[in-house]
Design an enzyme around this catalytic site. Structure first.
Site, PDB file in Angstrom:
ATOM      1  N   ARG A 162       0.836  -1.213   0.000  1.00  0.00           N
ATOM      2  CA  ARG A 162       0.000   0.000   0.000  1.00  0.00           C
ATOM      3  C   ARG A 162       0.869   1.260   0.000  1.00  0.00           C
ATOM      4  O   ARG A 162       1.813   1.377   0.770  1.00  0.00           O
ATOM      5  CB  ARG A 162      -0.963  -0.028   1.191  1.00  0.00           C
ATOM      6  CG  ARG A 162      -1.907  -1.213   1.051  1.00  0.00           C
ATOM      7  CD  ARG A 162      -2.959  -1.240   2.098  1.00  0.00           C
ATOM      8  NE  ARG A 162      -3.923  -0.159   1.936  1.00  0.00           N
ATOM      9  CZ  ARG A 162      -4.916   0.067   2.783  1.00  0.00           C
ATOM     10  NH1 ARG A 162      -5.070  -0.698   3.847  1.00  0.00           N
ATOM     11  NH2 ARG A 162      -5.753   1.052   2.574  1.00  0.00           N
ATOM     12  N   ASP A 172     -15.868   2.402   1.790  1.00  0.00           N
ATOM     13  CA  ASP A 172     -15.682   1.057   2.351  1.00  0.00           C
ATOM     14  C   ASP A 172     -16.920   0.175   2.158  1.00  0.00           C
ATOM     15  O   ASP A 172     -16.860  -1.035   2.400  1.00  0.00           O
ATOM     16  CB  ASP A 172     -15.354   1.142   3.849  1.00  0.00           C
ATOM     17  CG  ASP A 172     -13.968   1.733   4.090  1.00  0.00           C
ATOM     18  OD1 ASP A 172     -13.161   1.778   3.132  1.00  0.00           O
ATOM     19  OD2 ASP A 172     -13.683   2.161   5.222  1.00  0.00           O
TER      20      ASP A 172
HETATM   21  C1  S3P Z   1     -10.042   5.462   7.110  1.00  0.00           C
HETATM   22  C2  S3P Z   1     -10.087   6.174   5.941  1.00  0.00           C
HETATM   23  C3  S3P Z   1     -10.420   5.562   4.635  1.00  0.00           C
HETATM   24  C4  S3P Z   1     -11.085   4.211   4.795  1.00  0.00           C
HETATM   25  C5  S3P Z   1     -10.375   3.351   5.808  1.00  0.00           C
HETATM   26  C6  S3P Z   1     -10.367   4.025   7.170  1.00  0.00           C
HETATM   27  C7  S3P Z   1      -9.710   6.175   8.363  1.00  0.00           C
HETATM   28  O1  S3P Z   1      -9.226   5.399   3.895  1.00  0.00           O
HETATM   29  O2  S3P Z   1     -11.156   3.551   3.552  1.00  0.00           O
HETATM   30  O3  S3P Z   1     -11.049   2.094   5.926  1.00  0.00           O
HETATM   31  O4  S3P Z   1      -9.990   5.650   9.459  1.00  0.00           O
HETATM   32  O5  S3P Z   1      -9.168   7.282   8.266  1.00  0.00           O
HETATM   33  P1  S3P Z   1      -8.581   6.608   3.028  1.00  0.00           P
HETATM   34  O6  S3P Z   1      -8.189   7.674   3.943  1.00  0.00           O
HETATM   35  O7  S3P Z   1      -7.425   5.977   2.327  1.00  0.00           O
HETATM   36  O8  S3P Z   1      -9.653   7.032   2.076  1.00  0.00           O
END
Ligand code: S3P
Length: 432
Positions: A122, A315
């Site tokens: 990632r 999500d």
């Molecule tokens: C999250 C932000 C989201 C989400 C992840 C949790 C967080 O990701 O998809 O499951 O807790 O800040 P991104 O910030 O990459 O969009």
């Protein structure tokens, strides 16, 4: 571990409280650890991701105690964090690694962060680039972009950053660095991402300002411990909401669900699709809106999902895709290329696994196209180690003609350790 699931014989009925919100649980540990004084957290998610966040902060010298879903954190202020003697293992958690990078960028010591095979793929550039502009020393594999990743804390300067992605992880990492920087740090997002960091920072006595999608934070602020009540996770509730909508004669109530508008896009989308969802008993837990949701079986029709709605339901796209296979017409999901850098490439994962079950679904560059009202036939599928793919496939088994075998279901414990018990409780059947 593989699990064999049989089609639903009866209907889904009853009341359920799904576990605590994952995003809020992570942040309660982070803010409790850098605040002065004691923080108590109730309704904490004991999923593996949030346990990994606790382990990391314990390695940073913070005293954290757990008694069931109540966590107590003895905060010594941000200066109380100490250089870890060992690497910080974030497991599968992108939120943990990215928010920690922002926080540790301003601490006067060296840390190394790593995680599992999914984390190793990632991208970290999305946080490392703005943090380096603030003066951070961050290096990792492949030109500093992939974990294991090392950070040596330094003095940080406030910046203005125009983020190319609507990501709460990027925004939160910059705000955690900005909290320690000289001057003001400002971030502008292309669309508003989830705002739990902003709400929780305020609950701990911090100050920030927001105008549209621009957030500013003043450096050198002190936070004070508080008590946090974590709402039930709307992302976990979404699996049972869709399950009740697509199975005959179902009627369920989900209690205490977090309804923060930056997260509730899935409810808006399903209501537009014709879902019978009633929002009851609306209230607030520490600045976070909460409600009970009453859901009954519904005939759904497909819609387009795109634009600013995407970060509000990112999500939930795997479970929305399953809902679309049972709805009239065609669902087009676009502007969702962020799905490619989640726990798996979720465009490929959703499309390939639902195709295995007989769905009519195709991938596109930035999303997918699903043609509805298809009878799923069952078969053998794989979670690919992604908790949300595993849970979506388990819900698909309820409406399949034949049994569904899901490989590698253990990953569901990342966000929902009692998922199968809760599913059995609502499904009121023998033999599951
Ligand atoms: C999250 C932000 C989201 C989400 C992840 C949790 C967080 O990701 O998809 O499951 O807790 O800040 P991104 O910030 O990459 O969009």
């Amino acid at each position: 571990m593989a699990k064999t699931l049989h089609p639903l014989k009866h209907s889904l009925k009853g009341e359920l409280k799904v576990p605590g919100d994952k995003s809020i649980s992570h942040r309660s540990i982070i803010f409790g650890s850098i605040a002065s004084g004691t923080t108590t957290v109730d309704g904490f998610l004991l999923g593996q991701d949030c346990i990994d966040t606790i382990n990391c902060f314990q390695k940073l010298g913070v005293q954290i105690e757990q008694e069931q879903e109540r966590i107590t954190i003895i905060g010594q202020g941000i200066e109380g964090l100490q250089e870890p003697e060992d690497v910080l293992d974030v497991g599968n958690s992108g939120t943990t690694i990215r928010l920690l990078l922002g926080l540790l960028a301003g601490r006067p010591f060296h840390s190394v962060l790593l995680g599992d095979a999914s984390i190793a793929k990632r991208p970290m550039d999305r946080v490392a680039i703005p943090l380096r502009k603030m003066g951070a020393n961050i290096d990792g594999r492949k030109n500093g972009n992939y974990p294991p990743i090392a950070v040596s804390g330094s003095r940080l300067n406030g910046i203005h950053y125009d983020s190319p992605v609507a990501s709460a992880q990027v925004k939160s990492a910059i705000l955690l660095a900005g909290l320690q920087a000289s001057g003001t740090t400002t971030i502008t997002e292309p669309a508003l991402s989830r705002d739990h960091t902003e709400r929780m920072l305020t609950a701990f006595g911090g100050r920030l300002t927001r105008q549209n999608t621009t957030i500013s934070i003043q450096g050198q602020q002190n936070l004070t411990g508080t008590s946090v009540q974590v709402p039930a996770d709307i992302s976990s509730a979404a699996f049972f909401i869709v399950a009740a909508l697509i199975t005959p004669n179902s009627e369920i109530t989900l209690k205490d669900v977090g309804m923060n508008p930056t997260r509730s896009g899935v409810i808006d989308a399903l209501l537009e699709m014709g879902a019978n969802i009633t929002i009851l008993n609306e209230r607030i837990y520490n600045d976070e809106p909460v409600a009970d949701l009453h859901v009954t079986t519904s005939q759904l029709k497909n819609i387009e999902i795109s634009g600013d709605l995407i970060p509000r339901l990112i999500d939930e796209i795997p479970i929305l895709a399953l809902a679309a296979t049972q709805a009239k017409g065609v669902m087009v999901i676009k502007d969702a290329e962020e799905l490619k850098v989640k726990e798996t490439n979720r465009i490929d994962a959703v499309v390939h696994q639902l195709q295995q079950l007989g769905a009519s679904i195709e991938s596109t560059d930035d999303g997918m196209i699903i043609t509805g009202e298809s009878q799923l036939h069952g078969g053998t599928v794989h979670s690919l180690g992604d908790h949300r793919i595993g849970m979506m496939l388990a819900i698909a088994s309820l409406i399949s003609e034949d049994k569904v075998v899901i490989q590698e279901v253990d990953c569901i414990a990342i966000s929902y350790p009692n998922f199968f018990q809760d599913l059995s409780q609502l499904s009121n059947r023998e033999g599951r």
